[in-house]
Design a protein around this motif. Structure first.
Motif, short mmCIF file in Angstrom:
data_model
loop_
_atom_site.label_atom_id
_atom_site.label_comp_id
_atom_site.label_asym_id
_atom_site.label_seq_id
_atom_site.Cartn_x
_atom_site.Cartn_y
_atom_site.Cartn_z
N LEU A 58 4.80 19.59 52.46
CA LEU A 58 5.41 19.13 51.14
C LEU A 58 6.65 19.70 51.41
CD1 LEU A 58 6.08 18.30 48.52
CD2 LEU A 58 4.44 21.14 47.80
N SER A 95 9.23 17.34 52.82
CA SER A 95 9.75 16.44 51.93
C SER A 95 10.85 17.38 50.78
CB SER A 95 8.67 15.96 51.91
OG SER A 95 9.00 14.86 50.26
N VAL A 96 10.21 18.20 50.67
CA VAL A 96 11.03 18.11 49.27
C VAL A 96 12.75 18.93 50.11
CG1 VAL A 96 11.64 20.35 47.58
CG2 VAL A 96 9.40 19.11 48.04
N TYR A 121 14.67 15.45 50.77
CA TYR A 121 14.80 14.60 49.01
C TYR A 121 16.26 15.94 48.37
CZ TYR A 121 13.52 13.71 43.99
OH TYR A 121 14.38 13.63 43.17
N ILE A 142 10.29 25.20 53.44
CA ILE A 142 11.88 24.10 52.45
C ILE A 142 12.81 24.53 53.61
CG2 ILE A 142 13.14 24.08 50.55
CD1 ILE A 142 10.06 23.63 48.73
N GLU A 179 4.28 13.97 57.40
CA GLU A 179 5.25 13.81 56.81
C GLU A 179 6.59 13.20 56.67
OE1 GLU A 179 8.66 13.64 53.88
OE2 GLU A 179 9.32 13.89 56.34
N GLU A 218 7.08 9.32 54.98
CA GLU A 218 8.64 9.17 54.59
C GLU A 218 9.20 8.04 54.97
OE1 GLU A 218 12.32 11.19 54.29
OE2 GLU A 218 11.35 12.49 55.16
N THR A 264 10.93 9.83 50.02
CA THR A 264 10.45 11.02 49.21
C THR A 264 10.30 11.09 48.27
OG1 THR A 264 12.84 11.09 49.37
CG2 THR A 264 12.75 11.98 51.27
N THR A 265 10.07 10.97 47.46
CA THR A 265 9.90 11.50 46.25
C THR A 265 8.69 11.08 45.98
OG1 THR A 265 12.37 9.85 45.28
CG2 THR A 265 10.44 10.31 43.66
N THR A 316 6.31 10.43 48.30
CA THR A 316 5.71 11.51 49.73
C THR A 316 5.89 13.34 48.63
OG1 THR A 316 6.24 10.18 51.02
CG2 THR A 316 5.27 12.76 51.89
N SER A 317 6.61 13.70 48.20
CA SER A 317 6.57 14.52 47.71
C SER A 317 5.58 14.88 46.63
CB SER A 317 8.09 15.20 47.31
OG SER A 317 9.21 15.51 48.44
#
Length: 254
Positions: free
Chosen positions: A21, A24-25, A28, A76, A202, A206, A218-219, A221-222
């Motif tokens: 995550l 992904s974030v 994003y 992140i 990821e 993504e 990304t949206t 997936t996150s």
């Protein structure tokens, strides 16, 4: 009571989801759709990491939501930092992976030299926690660089890299049960490898099809990863009394 969880199947499941995550974030916010850039993302996420870390250090016992928030933030900010180093600064995937690997090795050797336990289930001092979170931040930053290194520099692609890293994790699991190799050594090896595994997994989902991904974006997936993380951490919150150890303080510091 230890402020860190027991290491078992639930620990590894949450660790992989949280670090995936994180990739992904970061994408994003830094890349798309928000497009703030890597430098801005590093500043924002490092501030959030510092706040969650303060909460963790001040906690009097293991609190799953706080602990995994710090893990998530290290992933992140680590992703944004790695991308900033490799792409904006220009170190490249090989250079970034080499620098971060060296830093992580130095931290682990320094931690070992202090005589403090590196068994995460038995860390109950602030100094031990600081070493743990420093190593975690570096390993999660390295994970992005090493994942990109395998996917792009070595040329394995996202799926090939995921297969290689998954195989490595299975070998570590086998070594845990079938060899006398130190559990602490195996733990930290697996702990470091979960991050690049999450990164390439990821990216596999993504990234656009033209780049070797599935094009999910990304949206979505996150959102899916966040939902899974909330469910797993919620379960751990309900069972947290079985997720930590009551420690003999003298034994811990030996």
């Amino acid at each position: 009571m230890s402020k860190l969880p027991r290491v078992g199947a639930l620990f590894w499941a949450i660790k992989i989801v949280a670090t995936t995550l994180g990739e992904s974030v970061s994408n994003y916010v830094a890349i798309t759709p928000m497009k703030l850039g890597y430098a801005a993302a590093v500043i924002i996420f490092f501030t959030a990491f510092a706040l969650t870390l303060i909460m963790q250090l001040r906690a009097d016992r293991f609190r799953p939501a706080v602990f995994w928030s710090v893990i998530l933030m290290t992933s992140i900010v680590g992703t944004a930092t790695s991308d900033f180093m490799n792409r904006t600064v220009g170190l490249g995937y090989t250079g970034g992976a080499a620098v971060l690997t060296s830093l992580l090795v130095i931290v682990l050797i320094g931690w070992r030299a202090t005589g403090l336990t590196m068994d995460v289930e038995r860390i109950d001092t602030t100094k031990g926690e600081i070493w743990y979170w420093t190593a975690t931040l570096l390993s999660n930053t390295l994970g992005t660089s090493s994942g990109d290194f395998l996917s792009h520099s070595v040329g394995l692609g996202f799926r090939g890299s995921a297969l290689v890293l998954s195989t490595a994790m299975l070998l570590i699991l086998a070594a845990h049960y079938l060899t006398p190799i130190s559990g602490t050594v195996l733990f930290w090896t697996a702990y470091v490898l979960t991050r690049p595994l999450g990164a390439v997994a990821e990216n596999t989902v993504e990234k656009p099809v033209a780049q070797g991904g599935l094009g999910v974006g990304t949206t979505i997936t996150s959102a899916v990863l966040l939902a899974v993380l909330v469910i797993l951490v919620g379960y751990q919150m309900l069972t947290h009394r079985q997720q930590t150890l009551t420690l003999d303080t003298a034994a811990v510091r030996r």
